[in-house]
Motif scaffolding. Structure first.
Motif, PDB file in Angstrom:
ATOM      1  N   HIS A 118      -4.089   9.816   4.370  1.00  0.00           N
ATOM      2  CA  HIS A 118      -3.181   8.669   4.371  1.00  0.00           C
ATOM      3  C   HIS A 118      -3.972   7.414   4.713  1.00  0.00           C
ATOM      4  O   HIS A 118      -5.148   7.485   5.074  1.00  0.00           O
ATOM      5  N   HIS A 120      -3.514   3.328   6.652  1.00  0.00           N
ATOM      6  CA  HIS A 120      -2.719   2.325   7.369  1.00  0.00           C
ATOM      7  C   HIS A 120      -3.111   0.971   6.779  1.00  0.00           C
ATOM      8  O   HIS A 120      -4.202   0.461   7.056  1.00  0.00           O
ATOM      9  N   VAL A 189       2.190   3.248   6.999  1.00  0.00           N
ATOM     10  CA  VAL A 189       1.564   4.515   6.611  1.00  0.00           C
ATOM     11  C   VAL A 189       1.820   4.753   5.129  1.00  0.00           C
ATOM     12  O   VAL A 189       2.952   4.632   4.669  1.00  0.00           O
ATOM     13  N   ASN A 231       5.869  11.629   9.626  1.00  0.00           N
ATOM     14  CA  ASN A 231       5.974  10.465  10.514  1.00  0.00           C
ATOM     15  C   ASN A 231       7.420  10.241  10.963  1.00  0.00           C
ATOM     16  O   ASN A 231       8.338  10.501  10.209  1.00  0.00           O
TER      17      ASN A 231
END
Length: 231
Positions: A118, A120, A189, A231
């Motif tokens: 992933h 950010h 995210v 998340n």
């Protein structure tokens, strides 16, 4: 005279570009704090958005605006990826608004609990392992796409630069726990598999089959799967 004007204009443009580059992160606060409140409380400004959150009157701030409890609590990891992220950002702590920082706890199941690849988009990340053993890494940008990875044990720290794809995998036989500090009140995210194969509406399979150089049937199969959000 014209040369002086040209020099002045060039310096002004350079200064503007420099300011834009320097401010390519959460803006610095212009006051002690700016405790966030829900924009829904401002019906008189329909369709008005701010880069962050509206602020309450500083005189009305309380200790609870800067407080969050719960990162000490282990979260269940019996899910498709074997991990759960507990965020402590501006959504949970209103006092983080404009401060440019946040935290997250990550719990990993034994023997393969994964925080999937992933990014950010708005934050760099510093990860510290509290318990267990993690294999972690990130991939640099094009054209090198170099994998930089390491095995971390309890007490070890690793940095993930802003915007780069990264992951953590529990390679130990026991539960693992890590704490992440992020350089944004709202780091965001983007989980790669979820975004690519779980987009809504779906990305045209022709696009993905060519991008991944696989048959269209495989793309269609992947798009039909349930992509779990940890998340």
């Amino acid at each position: 005279m014209k040369g002086a004007h040209l020099l002045t204009a060039t310096l002004a443009i350079f200064a503007l570009v420099t300011c834009l580059l320097v401010s390519a992160s959460d803006p610095s606060p212009l006051q002690d704090f700016c405790v966030a409140i829900n924009s829904a409380q401002f019906p008189q400004f329909p369709g008005v958005f701010v880069n962050g959150k509206f602020c309450k009157d500083p005189k009305m701030a309380t200790a609870n605006d800067f407080f969050f409890s719960g990162l000490q609590i282990p979260k269940p990891t019996a899910n498709a990826v074997g991990s759960t992220v507990t965020a402590a950002n501006v959504e949970q702590i209103p006092g983080l608004n404009t401060l440019g920082i946040s935290l997250a706890r990550i719990d990993y199941a034994p023997n393969g609990g994964l925080n999937p690849p992933h990014t950010h988009p708005r934050a760099s990340e510093v990860l510290v392992v509290l318990e267990g053993t993690l294999y972690v890494g990130f991939v640099t940008s094009n054209p090198d796409n170099k994998l930089i990875s390491k095995v971390l044990n309890k007490g070890d720290v690793f940095v993930f630069p802003v915007g780069l794809i990264h992951f953590q995998l529990n390679i130990g036989p026991v539960n693992a726990v890590a704490l992440a500090a992020l350089s944004s009140q709202n780091p965001g995210v983007i989980t790669i598999a979820n975004a690519v194969f779980g987009a809504n509406p779906p990305i045209n399979p022709d696009v993905l089959s060519k991008a991944f150089q696989v048959e269209e049937k495989l793309v269609e199969y992947l798009q039909k799967q349930f992509w779990y959000n940890n998340n």
